[in-house]
Write an enzyme that holds these catalytic residues in place. Structure first.
Site, PDB file in Angstrom:
ATOM      1  CE  LYS A 191     -47.449  74.470 201.682  1.00 48.95           C
ATOM      2  NZ  LYS A 191     -48.762  74.352 202.332  1.00 48.95           N
ATOM      3  NE  ARG A 209     -51.389  75.154 196.309  1.00 46.35           N
ATOM      4  CZ  ARG A 209     -50.791  76.005 197.118  1.00 46.35           C
ATOM      5  NH1 ARG A 209     -49.594  76.453 196.847  1.00 46.35           N
ATOM      6  NH2 ARG A 209     -51.401  76.403 198.204  1.00 46.35           N
ATOM      7  NE  ARG A 231     -52.066  81.096 207.592  1.00 52.64           N
ATOM      8  CZ  ARG A 231     -51.651  80.232 206.668  1.00 52.64           C
ATOM      9  NH1 ARG A 231     -50.549  79.549 206.863  1.00 52.64           N
ATOM     10  NH2 ARG A 231     -52.372  80.026 205.594  1.00 52.64           N
ATOM     11  NE  ARG A 240     -55.721  78.228 201.158  1.00 53.19           N
ATOM     12  CZ  ARG A 240     -55.165  78.729 202.268  1.00 53.19           C
ATOM     13  NH1 ARG A 240     -55.920  79.313 203.184  1.00 53.19           N
ATOM     14  NH2 ARG A 240     -53.881  78.642 202.467  1.00 53.19           N
TER      15      ARG A 240
HETATM   16  P1  AMP Z   1     -50.181  79.498 199.504  1.00 55.42           P
HETATM   17  O1  AMP Z   1     -49.622  80.778 199.998  1.00 55.42           O
HETATM   18  O2  AMP Z   1     -49.118  78.508 199.059  1.00 55.42           O
HETATM   19  O3  AMP Z   1     -51.187  78.881 200.449  1.00 55.42           O
HETATM   20  O4  AMP Z   1     -50.994  79.846 198.146  1.00 55.42           O
HETATM   21  C1  AMP Z   1     -52.089  80.719 198.176  1.00 55.42           C
HETATM   22  C2  AMP Z   1     -52.911  80.573 196.909  1.00 55.42           C
HETATM   23  O5  AMP Z   1     -52.109  80.910 195.770  1.00 55.42           O
HETATM   24  C3  AMP Z   1     -53.426  79.163 196.610  1.00 55.42           C
HETATM   25  O6  AMP Z   1     -54.629  78.869 197.319  1.00 55.42           O
HETATM   26  C4  AMP Z   1     -53.648  79.259 195.099  1.00 55.42           C
HETATM   27  O7  AMP Z   1     -54.810  80.004 194.797  1.00 55.42           O
HETATM   28  C5  AMP Z   1     -52.452  80.088 194.657  1.00 55.42           C
HETATM   29  N1  AMP Z   1     -51.285  79.225 194.347  1.00 55.42           N
HETATM   30  C6  AMP Z   1     -50.096  79.207 195.009  1.00 55.42           C
HETATM   31  N2  AMP Z   1     -49.257  78.314 194.448  1.00 55.42           N
HETATM   32  C7  AMP Z   1     -49.930  77.749 193.416  1.00 55.42           C
HETATM   33  C8  AMP Z   1     -49.599  76.737 192.470  1.00 55.42           C
HETATM   34  N3  AMP Z   1     -48.418  76.111 192.479  1.00 55.42           N
HETATM   35  N4  AMP Z   1     -50.547  76.422 191.532  1.00 55.42           N
HETATM   36  C9  AMP Z   1     -51.736  77.047 191.507  1.00 55.42           C
HETATM   37  N5  AMP Z   1     -52.120  77.983 192.379  1.00 55.42           N
HETATM   38  C10 AMP Z   1     -51.227  78.346 193.335  1.00 55.42           C
END
Ligand code: AMP
Length: 218
Positions: free
Chosen positions: A13, A88, A127, A172
């Site tokens: 993404k 999310r 990664r 996750r």
């Molecule tokens: P990402 O970089 O999108 O994988 O996000 C990393 C972490 O940030 C996730 O595992 C969540 O802990 C938090 N996070 C990011 N976006 C959201 C969201 N929309 N709602 C809740 N937690 C989020």
């Protein structure tokens, strides 16, 4: 263009969002990046969410929605945006609908990046992310940097995100299946979803995504 990008952790993404946003000249808005920036700057918000990110859980909706609303209200997002990692869950999707209705806008497309689960785990385990720009992504096997630990693009330090360790990745993924996947049906009911097979070279996935967008974007 107002686009939401969905997909499990490790689907690419961040990489695709950066490329698509550039091609479409719209800002790439990643709630994960916003949280990580707050953590590294030691803000109050950062301190609140740090342990949640480390453990791979979801930050509470009221915090996330307020942060996203704030970002979406910035002038550069007035004519379009590409959301990566938000919404999310269903309640965040409804909150986004509310923000858009209030502004007299609507989403144009939801792109669902599809990658088999065993591939996702392999991708994330290797990664390596650039501290200066998270869209500069490397992989210890698939895309090693020229110099160990250093970003080829900007010389930034490469590191393994704490939430990319294997047990956190599994958490996750399960959060993704339980909380996030239902938004795909929610948006499908609105006729917005295009599924993009994402197990392919980066540029090919970008092209598939561009081809899937409604007319004026591509
Ligand atoms: P990402 O970089 O999108 O994988 O996000 C990393 C972490 O940030 C996730 O595992 C969540 O802990 C938090 N996070 C990011 N976006 C959201 C969201 N929309 N709602 C809740 N937690 C989020």
């Amino acid at each position: 263009m107002r686009i939401v990008l969905v997909g499990p952790p490790g689907a690419g993404k961040g990489t695709q969002a950066a490329l698509l946003a550039e091609r479409l000249a719209i800002p790439h808005i990643s709630t994960g990046d916003l949280f990580r920036a707050n953590i590294s700057q030691g803000t109050e918000l950062g301190r609140k969410v740090e342990s949640i990110l480390r453990e791979g859980g979801l930050v509470p909706d009221e915090i996330t929605v307020a942060m996203a609303a704030d970002r979406l209200a910035q002038p550069d997002a007035g004519d379009g945006f590409l959301l990566d990692g938000f919404p999310r869950n269903i309640s965040q999707a409804k909150a986004l609908d509310g923000m858009l209705v209030e502004a007299g806008h609507k989403l144009d497309a939801v792109l669902d990046l599809e990658v088999p689960e065993d591939e996702v785990v392999k991708r994330i385990a290797g990664r390596r992310t650039c501290r200066k720009d998270s869209s500069h992504a490397f992989h210890s096997t698939y895309r090693p940097p020229l110099k160990d630990g250093v970003c080829d693009v900007c010389d930034g330090e490469l590191y393994q995100r704490e939430d990319d360790r294997e047990d956190t990745v599994r958490k996750r993924l399960s959060v993704y299946h339980q909380e996030t996947e239902p938004i795909i049906d929610y948006y499908r009911a609105q006729g917005l979803v295009s599924t993009i097979p994402a197990l392919a070279p980066v540029s090919e996935v970008t092209q598939r995504a561009l081809d899937a967008l409604p007319e004026r974007a591509a």
